[in-house]
Design an enzyme around this catalytic site. Structure first.
Site, short mmCIF file in Angstrom:
data_model
loop_
_atom_site.label_atom_id
_atom_site.label_comp_id
_atom_site.label_asym_id
_atom_site.label_seq_id
_atom_site.Cartn_x
_atom_site.Cartn_y
_atom_site.Cartn_z
N CYS A 6 1.45 -31.40 45.50
CA CYS A 6 1.90 -30.04 45.15
C CYS A 6 2.66 -29.43 46.34
O CYS A 6 3.66 -28.75 46.15
CB CYS A 6 0.73 -29.15 44.74
SG CYS A 6 0.14 -29.43 43.05
N HIS A 45 0.53 -29.79 38.31
CA HIS A 45 -0.58 -30.61 38.80
C HIS A 45 -1.38 -31.21 37.65
O HIS A 45 -1.94 -30.48 36.84
CB HIS A 45 -1.50 -29.77 39.70
CG HIS A 45 -2.61 -30.58 40.29
ND1 HIS A 45 -2.47 -31.27 41.48
CD2 HIS A 45 -3.86 -30.83 39.85
CE1 HIS A 45 -3.61 -31.90 41.74
NE2 HIS A 45 -4.46 -31.66 40.77
N ASN A 85 -2.41 -45.62 40.12
CA ASN A 85 -3.80 -45.83 40.51
C ASN A 85 -4.60 -44.62 40.04
O ASN A 85 -4.15 -43.49 40.16
CB ASN A 85 -3.91 -45.98 42.03
CG ASN A 85 -3.18 -47.21 42.53
OD1 ASN A 85 -3.16 -48.24 41.87
ND2 ASN A 85 -2.57 -47.10 43.69
N THR A 93 -5.64 -42.44 46.11
CA THR A 93 -5.91 -41.67 47.33
C THR A 93 -5.40 -40.23 47.23
O THR A 93 -5.95 -39.35 47.86
CB THR A 93 -5.30 -42.34 48.57
OG1 THR A 93 -3.90 -42.46 48.40
CG2 THR A 93 -5.91 -43.71 48.80
N HIS A 98 0.67 -39.75 39.92
CA HIS A 98 1.93 -40.29 40.44
C HIS A 98 2.10 -41.72 39.98
O HIS A 98 1.12 -42.46 39.84
CB HIS A 98 1.98 -40.21 41.97
CG HIS A 98 0.82 -40.83 42.68
ND1 HIS A 98 -0.40 -40.21 42.81
CD2 HIS A 98 0.69 -42.04 43.28
CE1 HIS A 98 -1.23 -40.99 43.47
NE2 HIS A 98 -0.61 -42.13 43.76
N HIS A 100 3.97 -45.18 41.01
CA HIS A 100 4.69 -45.96 42.01
C HIS A 100 5.74 -46.78 41.29
O HIS A 100 5.44 -47.44 40.27
CB HIS A 100 3.74 -46.95 42.70
CG HIS A 100 2.63 -46.34 43.49
ND1 HIS A 100 2.64 -46.24 44.86
CD2 HIS A 100 1.44 -45.81 43.09
CE1 HIS A 100 1.52 -45.68 45.28
NE2 HIS A 100 0.77 -45.41 44.23
P1 5GP Z 1 -2.29 -43.89 45.72
O1 5GP Z 1 -3.04 -44.83 46.60
O2 5GP Z 1 -2.99 -42.56 45.55
O3 5GP Z 1 -1.86 -44.50 44.42
O4 5GP Z 1 -0.92 -43.65 46.44
C1 5GP Z 1 -0.63 -42.61 47.28
C2 5GP Z 1 0.67 -42.98 47.93
O5 5GP Z 1 1.20 -41.84 48.56
C3 5GP Z 1 0.54 -44.07 49.01
O6 5GP Z 1 1.37 -45.17 48.67
C4 5GP Z 1 0.99 -43.36 50.27
O7 5GP Z 1 1.76 -44.20 51.12
C5 5GP Z 1 1.81 -42.21 49.74
N1 5GP Z 1 1.78 -41.03 50.60
C6 5GP Z 1 0.67 -40.46 51.15
N2 5GP Z 1 1.01 -39.36 51.84
C7 5GP Z 1 2.36 -39.26 51.74
C8 5GP Z 1 3.30 -38.32 52.27
O8 5GP Z 1 2.97 -37.35 52.96
N3 5GP Z 1 4.60 -38.52 51.95
C9 5GP Z 1 5.02 -39.58 51.18
N4 5GP Z 1 6.33 -39.68 50.93
N5 5GP Z 1 4.15 -40.47 50.66
C10 5GP Z 1 2.84 -40.31 50.94
ZN ZN Z 2 -1.03 -31.39 42.91
#
Ligand code: 5GP
Ligand code: ZN
Length: 112
Positions: A6, A45, A85, A93, A98, A100
């Site tokens: 957000c 969100h 994820n 995380t 989101h 990817h």
């Molecule tokens: P998840 O593990 O939740 O699917 O993916 C979170 C993703 O967000 C990770 O691939 C991580 O590298 C990315 N990420 C985390 N913090 C930031 C940030 O501040 N900026 C950007 N551009 N990506 C982020």
């Molecule tokens: Zn959010």
């Protein structure tokens, strides 16, 4: 709300933008796992894929429209992978839905 993505949407945390419109924001992952690795998120969100309902699912279809367009623009004509994820076991995380988008090389056949 204390949500990293957000804050990225609001411009409070800088990001490398790929695309933006009223509904969605796409930006490069800070820790890329492939030659091309961007994230696309709804601006509103939603916590995760587990929180998608009849009321908010339209943006998910729209996200996939935008993914198709961006993938073509970014040279992913040979293919790409879309991953979301979800929750603890899914190793999510950041608790803002989101997707990817990974590509630019032949990806592993292993999924988990
Ligand atoms: P998840 O593990 O939740 O699917 O993916 C979170 C993703 O967000 C990770 O691939 C991580 O590298 C990315 N990420 C985390 N913090 C930031 C940030 O501040 N900026 C950007 N551009 N990506 C982020
Ligand atoms: Zn959010």
């Amino acid at each position: 709300m204390d949500c990293l993505f957000c804050k990225i949407v609001a411009g409070e945390i800088p990001s490398k933008k790929v695309y933006e419109d009223d509904w969605v924001y796409a930006f490069y992952d800070i820790n890329p796992q492939a030659p091309v690795h961007f994230l696309i998120i709804p601006k509103a969100h939603i916590e995760s894929a587990a929180e998608i309902t009849a009321e908010n699912s339209a943006v998910v279809a729209y996200i996939f429209e935008v993914i198709a367009k961006l993938a073509a623009e970014l040279g992913l004509g040979d293919g790409f992978r879309v991953i979301t994820n979800c929750g603890e076991d899914g190793a999510q995380t950041v608790k803002h839905l989101h997707f990817h988008v990974l590509g630019g090389k032949k990806l592993s056949e292993k999924m988990a």
